[in-house]
Design an enzyme around this catalytic site. Structure first.
Site, PDB file in Angstrom:
ATOM      1  N   HIS A   1     -12.991  -9.022  50.336  1.00  0.00           N
ATOM      2  CA  HIS A   1     -12.600  -9.609  51.625  1.00  0.00           C
ATOM      3  C   HIS A   1     -11.830  -8.599  52.469  1.00  0.00           C
ATOM      4  O   HIS A   1     -12.161  -8.355  53.640  1.00  0.00           O
ATOM      5  CB  HIS A   1     -11.751 -10.857  51.367  1.00  0.00           C
ATOM      6  N   GLU A   2     -10.819  -7.994  51.872  1.00  0.00           N
ATOM      7  CA  GLU A   2      -9.988  -7.050  52.619  1.00  0.00           C
ATOM      8  C   GLU A   2     -10.749  -5.776  52.966  1.00  0.00           C
ATOM      9  O   GLU A   2     -10.461  -5.129  53.977  1.00  0.00           O
ATOM     10  CB  GLU A   2      -8.725  -6.710  51.815  1.00  0.00           C
TER      11      GLU A   2
ATOM     12  N   HIS B   1     -12.239  -6.208  56.412  1.00  0.00           N
ATOM     13  CA  HIS B   1     -11.280  -5.904  57.483  1.00  0.00           C
ATOM     14  C   HIS B   1     -11.071  -4.392  57.616  1.00  0.00           C
ATOM     15  O   HIS B   1     -11.094  -3.832  58.713  1.00  0.00           O
ATOM     16  CB  HIS B   1      -9.926  -6.554  57.182  1.00  0.00           C
TER      17      HIS B   1
END
Length: 436
Positions: free
Chosen positions: A24-25, A28
């Site tokens: 997920h990170e 980003h």
């Protein structure tokens, strides 16, 4: 041995959870760097740092508490009235304790004026914030694809598992144990000579390809004497049965049993369950159904709080529709590996848990509320709408939308999420969900 397998199951789920967070990170991080936003930190976990390494201008690390993760981007908010600029974590947990402006001002370095998040175009900010949840969606898609097309889903097949020796009605306590009272009426299946392991090939001349089809034919044939062709020990055997009208459980639109009962044809067999791989089209339909169910479940979360409270503090039994947190899902993962089942089935269930977790992470993070990613997306979209409207009506540019003004709402939302998480965790510890 059971304890060891339980620990192994929990460990596998924990590793899958950490990978999901890091993935997920990474979404980003990748887009932030692509748009030349400075990212001082990329961390998996919270609390004390147990390992880190700096590469370029980003510190990569692992922290002690594997309950989340974050990246830190500078310039998440526009300057405040005092002229300060804030770096902001993408993590909902860190955002509860970070000051909206003061801390980030301390992290600015010479040359950062051109590497601030808020200075990027709204569509770029939307991509950066959407990239994290989208990575969870990609992972969920891949895991579900592997599960449904590779392993298959547990499906009732038209192979006899057990034969009831007598006629038993739905809801009768004896039906759960299959106990027949003296002098009970023999079931049509027992009278016909059906045996466990028989695969039903045709029923009343209708070729059978699924148990749902067979069940439908049986329910329509009450009072009729019908031929049944079964495959037994490699050979086909023709039997004759007369299904009777009996009280059976009703079916919903998906063909699943309900708690209500209806009068319909009854034969007296239970089917065998097997993992049946799905085609690509059926897999897409299955994923669509699961996404729809997940959306409705998230919308219904507030209504589940009273029952969850009763389960946590009053000993009320956990129901199948109650929310389960990370602790509860990890325990289920441990129970999965402790089951007496083929190893491939255990891995299939673990994949199902992780796929469902990633789908939930995507949907939750897309809620248009700070401090979730969806809140920042909503802020960027609103800024774009305001600026376009100003151009259309030839008004002065309203400038950047100051998402920091919504921080009081963000703290309330974070507080609600924290309280809900604690409540679910307590319920998962003192009154856990157990798999059947």
């Amino acid at each position: 041995m059971t304890a060891l397998m339980t620990i192994l199951g929990i460990a596998i789920f924990a590793l899958g959870l950490l990978f999901s967070i890091a993935w997920h990170e990474l979404g980003h991080l990748s887009w932030a760097k692509l748009f030349k936003i400075r990212v001082p930190q990329y961390m998996v976990g919270f609390g004390p740092t147990i390992w880190s390494r700096k590469k370029g201008d980003t510190e990569y690390g692992i922290k002690a508490i594997p309950m989340g993760g974050y990246i830190r981007m500078i310039g998440m908010f526009p300057p405040g009235a005092d002229g300060r600029i804030t770096a902001r974590s993408s993590s909902p947990w860190r955002s509860m304790i970070e000051d909206a402006r003061a801390q980030s001002y301390e992290e600015l370095l010479p040359g950062d004026e051109t590497r601030l998040f808020y200075t990027r175009k709204p569509w770029q900010r939307v991509i950066v914030m959407f990239a994290g949840p989208f990575m969870n969606l990609i992972l969920a898609f891949g895991l579900f694809l592997t599960l449904f097309m590779g392993f298959g889903i547990s499906t009732s097949v038209p192979t006899v598992s057990t034969v009831s020796q007598c006629v038993l009605q739905a809801g009768d306590p004896a039906a759960k144990t299959g106990t027949c009272a003296p002098g009970a009426t023999p079931s049509p299946a027992a009278q016909a000579g059906l045996k466990p392991g028989d695969t039903i090939v045709t029923f009343n001349g209708d070729p059978i390809s699924s148990y749902d089809q067979l069940q439908d034919d049986i329910r329509k044939s009450a009072g009729q004497t019908v031929p049944i062709v079964v495959k037994r020990d490699g050979a086909q055997v023709t039997l004759t049965a007369t299904p009777i009208r009996n009280k059976v459980y009703g079916l919903d639109s998906n063909g699943d049993p309900t708690t209500g009962t209806v009068e319909a044809g009854f034969l007296g067999i239970t089917p065998t369950s097997a993992l049946v791989p799905l085609g690509f089209g059926a897999t897409m339909n299955q994923m669509g159904d699961m996404a729809s169910t997940s959306i409705h479940s998230i919308a219904a979360l507030p209504s589940k709080i009273p029952a969850l409270w009763n389960s946590a503090f009053d000993g009320a039994p956990r129901t199948t529709d109650q929310p389960v947190g990370v602790v509860g899902v990890a325990r289920v993962g441990g129970e999965v590996f402790a089951m007496k089942a083929p190893l491939i089935d255990k891995f299939a269930l673990e994949i199902n848990l992780l796929a469902g977790l990633n789908l939930s992470l995507f949907l939750l993070n897309m809620l248009p509320l700070l401090p979730l990613d969806g809140g920042h997306i909503a802020g960027a979209l609103w800024e774009s709408v305001r600026r376009r409207a100003a151009r259309v009506f030839r008004r002065p540019d309203p400038g950047h939308f100051d998402v920091a003004k919504l921080m009081p709402v963000a703290y309330v939302v974070a507080g609600v999420f924290l309280c809900f998480t604690v409540l679910v965790m307590i319920a998962d510890v003192v009154n856990p969900v157990k798999i059947g």
